[in-house]
Design an enzyme around this catalytic site. Sequence first.
Site, PDB file in Angstrom:
ATOM      1  N   GLY A  80      -2.059 -10.549  -0.477  1.00 53.96           N
ATOM      2  CA  GLY A  80      -3.079 -11.583  -0.435  1.00 53.96           C
ATOM      3  C   GLY A  80      -4.152 -11.238   0.587  1.00 53.96           C
ATOM      4  N   ALA A  81      -3.733 -10.568   1.689  1.00 47.34           N
ATOM      5  CA  ALA A  81      -4.675 -10.301   2.771  1.00 47.34           C
ATOM      6  C   ALA A  81      -4.950  -8.821   3.003  1.00 47.34           C
ATOM      7  CB  ALA A  81      -4.156 -10.938   4.056  1.00 47.34           C
ATOM      8  N   SER A  82      -4.103  -7.945   2.467  1.00 49.33           N
ATOM      9  CA  SER A  82      -4.380  -6.512   2.619  1.00 49.33           C
ATOM     10  C   SER A  82      -3.906  -5.767   1.383  1.00 49.33           C
ATOM     11  CB  SER A  82      -3.690  -5.950   3.869  1.00 49.33           C
ATOM     12  OG  SER A  82      -2.302  -5.878   3.660  1.00 49.33           O
ATOM     13  N   THR A  83      -4.360  -4.527   1.272  1.00 51.86           N
ATOM     14  CA  THR A  83      -3.921  -3.702   0.146  1.00 51.86           C
ATOM     15  C   THR A  83      -3.647  -2.292   0.648  1.00 51.86           C
ATOM     16  OG1 THR A  83      -4.412  -3.096  -2.150  1.00 51.86           O
ATOM     17  CG2 THR A  83      -6.277  -3.024  -0.628  1.00 51.86           C
ATOM     18  N   GLN A  84      -2.647  -1.638   0.062  1.00 52.95           N
ATOM     19  CA  GLN A  84      -2.227  -0.322   0.528  1.00 52.95           C
ATOM     20  C   GLN A  84      -2.252   0.703  -0.602  1.00 52.95           C
ATOM     21  OE1 GLN A  84      -1.598  -3.186   2.943  1.00 52.95           O
ATOM     22  NE2 GLN A  84       0.027  -3.185   1.435  1.00 52.95           N
ATOM     23  N   GLU A  87       3.491  -0.538   6.350  1.00 49.24           N
ATOM     24  CA  GLU A  87       3.602  -1.280   5.090  1.00 49.24           C
ATOM     25  C   GLU A  87       3.388  -0.338   3.901  1.00 49.24           C
ATOM     26  OE1 GLU A  87       0.972  -4.649   4.871  1.00 49.24           O
ATOM     27  OE2 GLU A  87       1.964  -5.454   3.092  1.00 49.24           O
TER      28      GLU A  87
HETATM   29  O1  LIG Z   1       4.595 -15.056  -7.780  1.00 46.31           O
HETATM   30  C1  LIG Z   1       3.596 -14.694  -7.166  1.00 46.31           C
HETATM   31  C2  LIG Z   1       3.654 -14.344  -5.791  1.00 46.31           C
HETATM   32  C3  LIG Z   1       2.472 -13.950  -5.168  1.00 46.31           C
HETATM   33  N1  LIG Z   1       1.298 -13.901  -5.848  1.00 46.31           N
HETATM   34  C4  LIG Z   1       0.086 -13.442  -5.166  1.00 46.31           C
HETATM   35  O2  LIG Z   1       0.294 -12.150  -4.695  1.00 46.31           O
HETATM   36  C5  LIG Z   1      -0.279 -11.985  -3.414  1.00 46.31           C
HETATM   37  C6  LIG Z   1       0.875 -11.600  -2.496  1.00 46.31           C
HETATM   38  O3  LIG Z   1       0.479 -11.643  -1.220  1.00 46.31           O
HETATM   39  P1  LIG Z   1       1.463 -11.640   0.038  1.00 46.31           P
HETATM   40  O4  LIG Z   1       1.766 -13.014   0.452  1.00 46.31           O
HETATM   41  O5  LIG Z   1       2.611 -10.736  -0.193  1.00 46.31           O
HETATM   42  O6  LIG Z   1       0.406 -11.068   1.070  1.00 46.31           O
HETATM   43  P2  LIG Z   1       0.257  -9.871   2.113  1.00 46.31           P
HETATM   44  O7  LIG Z   1       0.700 -10.418   3.393  1.00 46.31           O
HETATM   45  O8  LIG Z   1       1.093  -8.724   1.643  1.00 46.31           O
HETATM   46  O9  LIG Z   1      -1.206  -9.565   2.085  1.00 46.31           O
HETATM   47  C7  LIG Z   1      -0.961 -13.297  -3.071  1.00 46.31           C
HETATM   48  O10 LIG Z   1      -2.322 -13.219  -3.450  1.00 46.31           O
HETATM   49  C8  LIG Z   1      -0.262 -14.300  -3.955  1.00 46.31           C
HETATM   50  O11 LIG Z   1      -1.080 -15.380  -4.329  1.00 46.31           O
HETATM   51  C9  LIG Z   1       1.245 -14.201  -7.178  1.00 46.31           C
HETATM   52  O12 LIG Z   1       0.172 -14.133  -7.789  1.00 46.31           O
HETATM   53  N2  LIG Z   1       2.388 -14.602  -7.809  1.00 46.31           N
END
Ligand SMILES: O=c1ccn([C@@H]2O[C@H](COP(=O)(O)OP(=O)(O)O)[C@@H](O)[C@H]2O)c(=O)[nH]1
Length: 500
Positions: free
Chosen positions: A203-207, A174
Site C-alpha cells: 500500500g505504501a511501498s513497492t519492491q 523487504e
Molecule cells: O485482500 C487484500 C489485502 C490487501 N490489499 C491491498 O494490498 C495492499 C497491501 O498493502 P500492505 O498493507 O501489505 O502495505 P505495505 O506496508 O507492504 O506497503 C494495500 O493497498 C491493500 O489495500 C488488497 O487489495 N486486498
Amino acid sequence: MSAQREMKEKNPWHKPLTIIITVIGVIAIVALVTVAGLQNRPVFQKYKYGIVLDAGSSHTALYIYKWPAEKDNNTGRIEQKHSCKVKGKGISSYAAVPEKAGTSLTECMQEAEMQVPAWRHQETPLYLGATAGMRLLNMENKVASDKVFEAVEKALQRFPFSYQGARILSGQEEGAFGWVTVNYLDDRLKQGLQTTGALDLGGASTQISFVPHEYDISESPSNAVAFQLYGNYYNLYTHSFLCYGKDQALRMALAHQTRSGPIAISDPCFHPDYSVTRNYNTLYDSPCVSERKPKVAPLNFTHTGEGNFLQCQEVIRSLFNFKSCKYSKCSFNGIFQPPVQGSFGAFSAYYFVMNFLNLTDGSMSLETITNYVANYCSTPWDQIKKVYPDINEKYLAEYCFSGTYILTLLTEGYNFNTETFSKIKFIKEIKGSDAGWTLGYMLNLTNMIPAETKDSPPLPHAGYVSIVTVIVLLLFILVTLFILSFRSIWPKCSKEPQIV
Ligand SMILES: O=c1ccn([C@@H]2O[C@H](COP(=O)(O)OP(=O)(O)O)[C@@H](O)[C@H]2O)c(=O)[nH]1
C-alpha cells in the site's frame, strides 16, 4: 519306500529344524518390514512452528509456519500452516491511540494459540516485522512510532510464545526476503536453478528484486545484496520505492491533480459518473505528499471520474522522474536498475488487483491486458457497482487507477516490454504458502537456509532400510539353501523307532 521318505523318517531333526528356520526367517522379515515401515511413517505431531506478523501499511497479517521437527537441521521443508488477517487497519494508523495497535492483534494471536500445539508454545519463535506504513510514521513522528511498537510488544509478550522482537524492516530487507520466499518455495535455491525475480506491491511501498546478468555490483552498492545459500552465490539487485505502493501512489496522483487547490477535479483514473467529496487535509496527511499541499485550498474538493486510460497513464507518468540518472541505466527517480531479466513472480497488491480484473491468466499479452484495463476504466461507475454489488465501494472505485498504475509502473517504471512482461506471473501463493517477505524473514532469522550444502549420506534413509531388508532376505534364502544342501549328512535319528 523311497530313499527320501526313508531319510525323513530316519532324520528326526528334519521337521523341527525347517520349522525353526522358517519361524526365525518370518520373524526377521516381519521385524525388518515393521522397522522400515515405522521409520518411514509420517511422524504426526512432530512439527516445529514459527510465527511472523506482517504489519503492513493497510493491514496486519499473521502467518504460522511449520516444519518437521526431526529435520530441524535445515533439510526439512517449511510450509505455511495457517494465516490470519487482523481486523482493522495497519498498526501505523493507531498513532493517536497506540494501545489499540496492541489490542488489534489479540484475535489472531488467540488463533495462533489454538493452531500451535500447547506443548510447542514456549519454543515457537514469534516475530513482528513492520513495513512502509511504519517507515512513514517513523519519518513523520518517531515518538508516535515508538509508542506503537511499545504497545505491540506489550500485547505480544502476553502470549506464551518465544517473542523475538518487533522492528521496522528496511526496504532492502523487504525486497530481498520476498525474493528468498519465492525462490525457496519454488525449490530453486536448494537445486541451484535459475532464480525468479520478485515484484511486491504494497500500500505504501513497492519492491523489485532479481538476479541480473552481468550485473556490476559496484555501480550502486545500496541496491546489491550478496547471498550464499545452499552453496550457491547470488548477487541480488533489489530496490524499494517508498510512497510507490498503490495507496500512496493514488495520493500522489490526486495531489498532482489538486496542486493548484481547485474545488473540483475530473480524474481520468476513476470511472465516468463517479463523484465523491474529499477533504484536502486528509489527502495531504502523509509524508509522501505533505510538502506538496497547496498554500491556498478549500476544505474539500469534488472528485469526479472521467475513465480515460491514456490520460490516467499521463497522470501516473508524472509521478515518475525519468530525467536524471547517474548510472548506466535507471528505472525512475534516479535509481539504478539493470535491465529486467528472466521470469518474475508478482504478488501482494499486484495479485489482488490483477485477480480482481481477471487478468492473472499467464497467456494474456501485454496488449490484451492494456486494452482490457482501458475498457474497464471507461465503464460507467453505476454499471461497475451493479456488476460487483458485494465489493466495498471505496475499494471498487480504485481498481481502474490500480490496474493502470501497475501497467505503467511495470512498463515505464521498470521497463518491462511485451516480451519480458510475458514472463511475469501474478501469484498469491506457491504450494500453499503465501508469497511475501515473511517466510524469507523467518528462514533468515532461524538460520534455516544453510550457506553451504550439507554432506548428505549417499542414500536416503528409506532407500537404506529397503536395501538392508533385501540383503537380509537374500542371506536368509542362501543360509536356508545351504542348510538344506547338507541334508544328506544330517544325523540319522528319530523319535520313532527306526525301520531297518
Ligand atoms: O485482500 C487484500 C489485502 C490487501 N490489499 C491491498 O494490498 C495492499 C497491501 O498493502 P500492505 O498493507 O501489505 O502495505 P505495505 O506496508 O507492504 O506497503 C494495500 O493497498 C491493500 O489495500 C488488497 O487489495 N486486498
